[in-house]
Design a protein around this motif. Structure first.
Motif, PDB file in Angstrom:
ATOM      1  N   SER A  24       0.881  -1.161   0.000  1.00  0.00           N
ATOM      2  CA  SER A  24       0.000   0.000   0.000  1.00  0.00           C
ATOM      3  C   SER A  24       0.922   1.216   0.000  1.00  0.00           C
ATOM      4  O   SER A  24       1.320   1.688   1.046  1.00  0.00           O
ATOM      5  N   LEU A  37      -8.172  -0.551   6.409  1.00  0.00           N
ATOM      6  CA  LEU A  37      -8.425   0.573   5.489  1.00  0.00           C
ATOM      7  C   LEU A  37      -8.579   1.902   6.207  1.00  0.00           C
ATOM      8  O   LEU A  37      -8.510   2.947   5.585  1.00  0.00           O
ATOM      9  N   TYR A  38      -8.791   1.884   7.536  1.00  0.00           N
ATOM     10  CA  TYR A  38      -8.967   3.130   8.282  1.00  0.00           C
ATOM     11  C   TYR A  38      -7.694   3.506   9.060  1.00  0.00           C
ATOM     12  O   TYR A  38      -7.742   4.341   9.953  1.00  0.00           O
ATOM     13  N   ALA A  68      -9.237  -3.627  -0.740  1.00  0.00           N
ATOM     14  CA  ALA A  68     -10.482  -4.187  -0.202  1.00  0.00           C
ATOM     15  C   ALA A  68     -10.840  -5.499  -0.891  1.00  0.00           C
ATOM     16  O   ALA A  68     -11.376  -6.420  -0.271  1.00  0.00           O
ATOM     17  N   VAL A 119      -7.472   1.795  -2.581  1.00  0.00           N
ATOM     18  CA  VAL A 119      -8.323   1.300  -1.490  1.00  0.00           C
ATOM     19  C   VAL A 119      -9.221   0.159  -1.998  1.00  0.00           C
ATOM     20  O   VAL A 119      -9.337  -0.891  -1.357  1.00  0.00           O
ATOM     21  N   ALA A 124     -12.164   4.908   3.682  1.00  0.00           N
ATOM     22  CA  ALA A 124     -10.793   4.673   4.138  1.00  0.00           C
ATOM     23  C   ALA A 124     -10.242   5.932   4.795  1.00  0.00           C
ATOM     24  O   ALA A 124     -10.784   7.025   4.608  1.00  0.00           O
ATOM     25  N   ALA A 143      -7.081  -5.219   3.707  1.00  0.00           N
ATOM     26  CA  ALA A 143      -8.510  -4.926   3.646  1.00  0.00           C
ATOM     27  C   ALA A 143      -9.046  -4.613   5.037  1.00  0.00           C
ATOM     28  O   ALA A 143      -9.980  -3.829   5.192  1.00  0.00           O
ATOM     29  N   LEU A 187      -4.423   3.511   7.099  1.00  0.00           N
ATOM     30  CA  LEU A 187      -3.404   3.322   6.060  1.00  0.00           C
ATOM     31  C   LEU A 187      -2.169   4.161   6.373  1.00  0.00           C
ATOM     32  O   LEU A 187      -2.277   5.279   6.861  1.00  0.00           O
TER      33      LEU A 187
END
Ligand SMILES: [Zn+2]
Length: 267
Positions: free
Chosen positions: A20, A221-222, A65, A61, A206, A218, A224
């Motif tokens: 990521s 995502l909150y 996911a 994102v 996200a 996944a 990153l």
């Protein structure tokens, strides 16, 4: 470093993590927080886009996911929405046809960076008409809260106000859905599980922190992570940061958090 990268790759794959790679910028004015000069920004974007596909953060994102490969993708993000973004970074992104996400503290639209007690330089935050002028094919707008305060210490109601009001203000201004969030200050101590829950319930897909690293999932995502390229980086150093060679800093960050009891120091 190669040894670290290989070891880290094995451990992270076992943990179900994927690459990521999210670049983080703030200011393009001398004296501004993590200031990057115009020609250096252009050089960095040219080097990165020669080796990776620069994609909108929302696409990265979505790929995380759905478990799709993110190995060749990099997303570009800019916090605080200073006028120097509009004047310096936006024309470069437009010219190079590169997408980016800009995080706006809505209570400061058309004002200054007064959330800092004594900012080293007083910077204008973009006006509503400047934000509307940005081509949505180039710039996605995300929320950076209303008042740019550390969310971790606030009551749940106050957090809800910060994330809901900023989203509604931006959606009204732009006429488009706002689904991405950047935590003010963004270090480990500045958000909690509850903050993440409120963001999810409010309709965000996200959120990005200012924590350093190149892996996400996944499930994460909150929270990153992002990467900062430094002004003095050679092309080889830029690519080495993107390759994850600096991810060992994540361990140091945890130690630092314990040591300072999580007092935020970044913007
Ligand atoms: Zn900020």
């Amino acid at each position: 470093m190669l040894g670290f990268r290989r070891w880290q790759g094995i451990v992270n794959r076992a943990r179900g993590l994927r690459r990521s790679r999210i670049l983080m910028y703030h200011s393009f004015t001398p004296g501004g927080w993590r200031y990057i000069e115009r020609s250096i920004l252009r050089k960095q974007l040219e080097v990165v886009s020669a080796s990776y596909e620069i994609v909108p953060l929302q696409r990265l994102v979505d790929d995380l996911a759905c478990g799709r490969s993110t190995d060749r993708s990099v997303a570009v993000t800019i916090d605080d929405a200073y006028e120097d973004f509009f004047e310096i970074a936006y024309p470069i992104l437009e010219e190079l046809h590169l997408p980016a996400t800009l995080f706006v503290p809505t209570g400061y639209i058309g004002k200054h960076n007064d959330w800092e007690a004594q900012p080293p330089v007083r910077l204008n935050v973009m006006s509503g008409s400047q934000l509307r002028e940005l081509d949505p094919a180039v710039v996605t707008i995300g929320s950076h809260s209303v008042r740019h305060r550390v969310l971790a210490g606030l009551t749940r109601q106050a957090v809800e106000r910060e994330v809901r009001q900023s989203r509604e203000q931006l959606q009204e201004l732009l006429g488009r859905p706002v689904t991405l969030f950047a935590y003010p200050f963004g270090e480990l101590a500045t958000y909690t599980m509850q903050t993440q829950e409120v963001l999810r319930e409010t309709g965000y897909r996200a959120a990005v922190s200012t924590r350093s690293g190149t892996y996400g999932s996944a499930k994460g995502l909150y929270e990153l992570r992002r990467i900062e390229l430094h002004g003095g980086d050679s092309p080889a150093e830029m690519l080495s940061r993107l390759a994850g060679d600096w991810d060992w800093r994540a361990g140091r960050e945890l130690a630092n958090y314990a040591f300072t009891r999580g007092r935020p120091s970044a913007r």
